[in-house]
Design a protein around this motif. Structure first.
Motif, PDB file in Angstrom:
ATOM      1  N   GLU A  99       0.818  -1.211   0.000  1.00 47.74           N
ATOM      2  CA  GLU A  99       0.000   0.000   0.000  1.00 47.74           C
ATOM      3  C   GLU A  99       0.855   1.265   0.000  1.00 47.74           C
ATOM      4  OE1 GLU A  99      -0.003  -1.449   4.379  1.00 47.74           O
ATOM      5  OE2 GLU A  99       0.433  -2.192   2.350  1.00 47.74           O
ATOM      6  N   PHE A 100       2.067   1.182   0.504  1.00 46.71           N
ATOM      7  CA  PHE A 100       2.981   2.326   0.491  1.00 46.71           C
ATOM      8  C   PHE A 100       3.439   2.638  -0.940  1.00 46.71           C
ATOM      9  CE2 PHE A 100       2.890   1.762   4.909  1.00 46.71           C
ATOM     10  CZ  PHE A 100       3.576   2.780   5.553  1.00 46.71           C
ATOM     11  N   VAL A 101       3.713   1.575  -1.693  1.00 46.33           N
ATOM     12  CA  VAL A 101       4.254   1.733  -3.038  1.00 46.33           C
ATOM     13  C   VAL A 101       3.199   2.274  -3.998  1.00 46.33           C
ATOM     14  CG1 VAL A 101       5.377   0.527  -4.951  1.00 46.33           C
ATOM     15  CG2 VAL A 101       5.854  -0.170  -2.595  1.00 46.33           C
ATOM     16  N   ASN A 102       1.948   1.930  -3.751  1.00 47.03           N
ATOM     17  CA  ASN A 102       0.872   2.284  -4.676  1.00 47.03           C
ATOM     18  C   ASN A 102       0.367   3.713  -4.531  1.00 47.03           C
ATOM     19  OD1 ASN A 102       0.958  -0.356  -5.650  1.00 47.03           O
ATOM     20  ND2 ASN A 102      -0.564  -1.097  -4.189  1.00 47.03           N
ATOM     21  N   GLN A 103       0.910   4.450  -3.574  1.00 44.60           N
ATOM     22  CA  GLN A 103       0.471   5.832  -3.370  1.00 44.60           C
ATOM     23  C   GLN A 103       1.265   6.790  -4.261  1.00 44.60           C
ATOM     24  OE1 GLN A 103      -2.121   6.526  -1.205  1.00 44.60           O
ATOM     25  NE2 GLN A 103      -2.203   4.281  -1.039  1.00 44.60           N
ATOM     26  N   ASN A 104       0.573   7.749  -4.810  1.00 49.29           N
ATOM     27  CA  ASN A 104       1.256   8.808  -5.570  1.00 49.29           C
ATOM     28  C   ASN A 104       1.557   9.949  -4.601  1.00 49.29           C
ATOM     29  OD1 ASN A 104       2.287  10.401  -7.623  1.00 49.29           O
ATOM     30  ND2 ASN A 104       0.279  11.086  -8.337  1.00 49.29           N
ATOM     31  N   ASP A 105       2.577   9.717  -3.769  1.00 51.56           N
ATOM     32  CA  ASP A 105       2.849  10.603  -2.636  1.00 51.56           C
ATOM     33  C   ASP A 105       4.355  10.821  -2.540  1.00 51.56           C
ATOM     34  OD1 ASP A 105       3.261  11.708  -0.084  1.00 51.56           O
ATOM     35  OD2 ASP A 105       1.507  10.710   0.746  1.00 51.56           O
ATOM     36  N   LYS A 106       4.812  12.016  -2.895  1.00 57.12           N
ATOM     37  CA  LYS A 106       6.243  12.320  -2.885  1.00 57.12           C
ATOM     38  C   LYS A 106       6.851  12.221  -1.485  1.00 57.12           C
ATOM     39  CE  LYS A 106       6.702  13.188  -7.270  1.00 57.12           C
ATOM     40  NZ  LYS A 106       7.519  12.287  -8.137  1.00 57.12           N
ATOM     41  N   VAL A 107       6.111  12.668  -0.481  1.00 54.12           N
ATOM     42  CA  VAL A 107       6.613  12.609   0.896  1.00 54.12           C
ATOM     43  C   VAL A 107       6.795  11.159   1.315  1.00 54.12           C
ATOM     44  CG1 VAL A 107       6.128  13.193   3.302  1.00 54.12           C
ATOM     45  CG2 VAL A 107       5.532  14.803   1.486  1.00 54.12           C
ATOM     46  N   LEU A 108       5.839  10.323   0.927  1.00 57.77           N
ATOM     47  CA  LEU A 108       5.916   8.903   1.256  1.00 57.77           C
ATOM     48  C   LEU A 108       7.090   8.248   0.529  1.00 57.77           C
ATOM     49  CD1 LEU A 108       4.216   7.008   3.047  1.00 57.77           C
ATOM     50  CD2 LEU A 108       3.022   6.274   0.978  1.00 57.77           C
ATOM     51  N   GLU A 109       7.354   8.662  -0.696  1.00 57.13           N
ATOM     52  CA  GLU A 109       8.500   8.139  -1.432  1.00 57.13           C
ATOM     53  C   GLU A 109       9.805   8.487  -0.723  1.00 57.13           C
ATOM     54  OE1 GLU A 109       8.317   9.578  -5.405  1.00 57.13           O
ATOM     55  OE2 GLU A 109       6.434   8.550  -5.881  1.00 57.13           O
ATOM     56  N   GLN A 110       9.871   9.696  -0.185  1.00 55.45           N
ATOM     57  CA  GLN A 110      11.066  10.111   0.564  1.00 55.45           C
ATOM     58  C   GLN A 110      11.223   9.283   1.837  1.00 55.45           C
ATOM     59  OE1 GLN A 110      10.615  14.328   1.169  1.00 55.45           O
ATOM     60  NE2 GLN A 110      10.739  14.804  -1.016  1.00 55.45           N
ATOM     61  N   LEU A 111      10.100   8.944   2.455  1.00 55.11           N
ATOM     62  CA  LEU A 111      10.150   8.100   3.653  1.00 55.11           C
ATOM     63  C   LEU A 111      10.720   6.735   3.309  1.00 55.11           C
ATOM     64  CD1 LEU A 111       7.601   7.630   6.474  1.00 55.11           C
ATOM     65  CD2 LEU A 111       8.156   5.641   5.078  1.00 55.11           C
ATOM     66  N   MET A 112      10.242   6.133   2.223  1.00 55.29           N
ATOM     67  CA  MET A 112      10.732   4.808   1.840  1.00 55.29           C
ATOM     68  C   MET A 112      12.222   4.853   1.484  1.00 55.29           C
ATOM     69  SD  MET A 112       7.566   3.026  -0.246  1.00 55.29           S
ATOM     70  CE  MET A 112       7.282   4.372  -1.389  1.00 55.29           C
ATOM     71  N   GLU A 113      12.642   5.934   0.859  1.00 55.68           N
ATOM     72  CA  GLU A 113      14.059   6.076   0.523  1.00 55.68           C
ATOM     73  C   GLU A 113      14.923   6.257   1.773  1.00 55.68           C
ATOM     74  OE1 GLU A 113      14.150   9.372  -2.104  1.00 55.68           O
ATOM     75  OE2 GLU A 113      13.267   8.284  -3.802  1.00 55.68           O
ATOM     76  N   SER A 114      14.355   6.871   2.814  1.00 58.66           N
ATOM     77  CA  SER A 114      15.104   7.133   4.048  1.00 58.66           C
ATOM     78  C   SER A 114      15.143   5.925   4.984  1.00 58.66           C
ATOM     79  CB  SER A 114      14.490   8.320   4.797  1.00 58.66           C
ATOM     80  OG  SER A 114      14.514   9.482   4.003  1.00 58.66           O
ATOM     81  N   ALA A 115      14.238   4.977   4.760  1.00 57.91           N
ATOM     82  CA  ALA A 115      14.146   3.816   5.656  1.00 57.91           C
ATOM     83  C   ALA A 115      15.424   2.982   5.586  1.00 57.91           C
ATOM     84  CB  ALA A 115      12.941   2.965   5.286  1.00 57.91           C
ATOM     85  N   MET A 116      15.915   2.583   6.739  1.00 56.96           N
ATOM     86  CA  MET A 116      17.112   1.743   6.826  1.00 56.96           C
ATOM     87  C   MET A 116      16.694   0.302   7.106  1.00 56.96           C
ATOM     88  SD  MET A 116      19.498   4.292   9.114  1.00 56.96           S
ATOM     89  CE  MET A 116      18.153   4.610  10.265  1.00 56.96           C
ATOM     90  N   LEU A 117      17.246  -0.617   6.355  1.00 57.74           N
ATOM     91  CA  LEU A 117      16.964  -2.030   6.569  1.00 57.74           C
ATOM     92  C   LEU A 117      17.855  -2.547   7.688  1.00 57.74           C
ATOM     93  CD1 LEU A 117      15.384  -4.514   5.592  1.00 57.74           C
ATOM     94  CD2 LEU A 117      17.270  -4.971   4.005  1.00 57.74           C
ATOM     95  N   VAL A 118      17.256  -3.037   8.763  1.00 61.91           N
ATOM     96  CA  VAL A 118      18.030  -3.537   9.905  1.00 61.91           C
ATOM     97  C   VAL A 118      17.796  -5.038  10.080  1.00 61.91           C
ATOM     98  CG1 VAL A 118      18.032  -1.336  11.121  1.00 61.91           C
ATOM     99  CG2 VAL A 118      16.171  -2.920  11.524  1.00 61.91           C
ATOM    100  N   ASN A 119      18.838  -5.727  10.451  1.00 60.61           N
ATOM    101  CA  ASN A 119      18.788  -7.164  10.740  1.00 60.61           C
ATOM    102  C   ASN A 119      19.302  -7.385  12.156  1.00 60.61           C
ATOM    103  OD1 ASN A 119      18.202  -8.615   7.964  1.00 60.61           O
ATOM    104  ND2 ASN A 119      19.658  -6.972   7.535  1.00 60.61           N
ATOM    105  N   LEU A 120      18.496  -8.003  12.987  1.00 59.19           N
ATOM    106  CA  LEU A 120      18.858  -8.211  14.386  1.00 59.19           C
ATOM    107  C   LEU A 120      18.846  -9.700  14.722  1.00 59.19           C
ATOM    108  CD1 LEU A 120      16.608  -5.416  15.969  1.00 59.19           C
ATOM    109  CD2 LEU A 120      19.027  -5.254  15.355  1.00 59.19           C
ATOM    110  N   PRO A 121      19.795 -10.152  15.519  1.00 58.35           N
ATOM    111  CA  PRO A 121      19.807 -11.565  15.917  1.00 58.35           C
ATOM    112  C   PRO A 121      18.775 -11.846  17.006  1.00 58.35           C
ATOM    113  CG  PRO A 121      21.579 -10.387  17.011  1.00 58.35           C
ATOM    114  CD  PRO A 121      20.936  -9.403  16.076  1.00 58.35           C
ATOM    115  N   ALA A 122      18.456 -13.094  17.215  1.00 58.24           N
ATOM    116  CA  ALA A 122      17.538 -13.479  18.278  1.00 58.24           C
ATOM    117  C   ALA A 122      18.154 -13.167  19.639  1.00 58.24           C
ATOM    118  CB  ALA A 122      17.210 -14.967  18.190  1.00 58.24           C
TER     119      ALA A 122
END
Length: 224
Positions: A14-37
């Motif tokens: 649903e995030f990708v399907n929005q025509n929303d520049k601010v939302l696009e900037q949010l997705m670009e700013s998001a950092m992918l994190v991986n955490l161990p158990a």
């Protein structure tokens, strides 16, 4: 960025399907994190720096009772946001509880300044945040009601039937944590349930034999 976009499409389309520049900037700013158990994600007094959207794995949020018992508040799993994180960001407060990864976790971490900017300028994101927060908060309230009211038998039966699975892969300690009780009490009641023919216990697993009887315990309609 291409790999992250694929993850957005898979887990939060649903995030990708929005025509929303601010939302696009949010997705670009998001950092992918991986955490161990077993890693601590937050603790009482910690400043909330990111808004997390879970992609996989599980995080448990818990508090310590006055007598030193761990009390489970809720789990955060794939597709979820953390109600405490949202609350701390919205109110500019520090965490009042602690959170630990139960398994390996993969999540998007959105920096707090980006979260606040998008909250102010994106109607879609604002609705998403408050809808998720409302839903998760309602779950927490229901859980606290379940912990506060009812007998040990009722609480245990609810936990056993919560996953809607015949085989439960949880230790007595884990069940006690979910109930807000202690292992010794849970073990005693599990043995009684087993002697009644409602379940069978093996090392690390519990087999539900009579879910109907456990349901009657929850309803308070079981007649011995």
């Amino acid at each position: 960025m291409v790999a992250q976009l694929a993850l957005w499409k898979q887990h939060f389309p649903e995030f990708v399907n929005q025509n929303d520049k601010v939302l696009e900037q949010l997705m670009e700013s998001a950092m992918l994190v991986n955490l161990p158990a077993g890693q601590q994600v937050f603790y009482p007094g910690k400043i909330c720096e990111s808004y997390l959207l879970m992609l996989s794995g599980s995080v448990k949020a818990q508090i310590m009772s006055a007598d030193g018992r761990e009390v489970l508040l809720y789990h955060v799993r794939a597709g979820d946001s953390c109600v405490l994180t949202t609350s701390c960001l919205l109110g500019d407060n520090r965490y009042p509880a602690e959170g630990f990864t139960e398994t390996e976790v993969k999540a998007f971490a959105i920096p707090a300044p980006v979260f606040h900017r998008c909250l102010g300028y994106s109607a879609f994101f604002r609705e998403f945040v408050f809808r998720s927060f409302s839903s998760r908060l309602a779950d927490v309230i229901k859980r606290m009601e379940a912990l506060s009211f009812g007998s040990v038998d009722q609480k245990l039966a609810k936990v056993l039937l919560a996953d809607r699975s015949q085989t439960i892969h949880k230790t007595h300690h884990e069940l006690a944590l979910e109930m807000g009780s202690v292992r010794e009490v849970v073990s005693r009641h599990l043995k009684r349930f087993e002697s009644s023919g409602w379940l069978s216990m093996k090392r690390g697993t519990i087999e539900i034999i009579d879910a109907e009887a456990l349901g009657q315990v929850i309803d308070g309609t079981y007649e011995s």
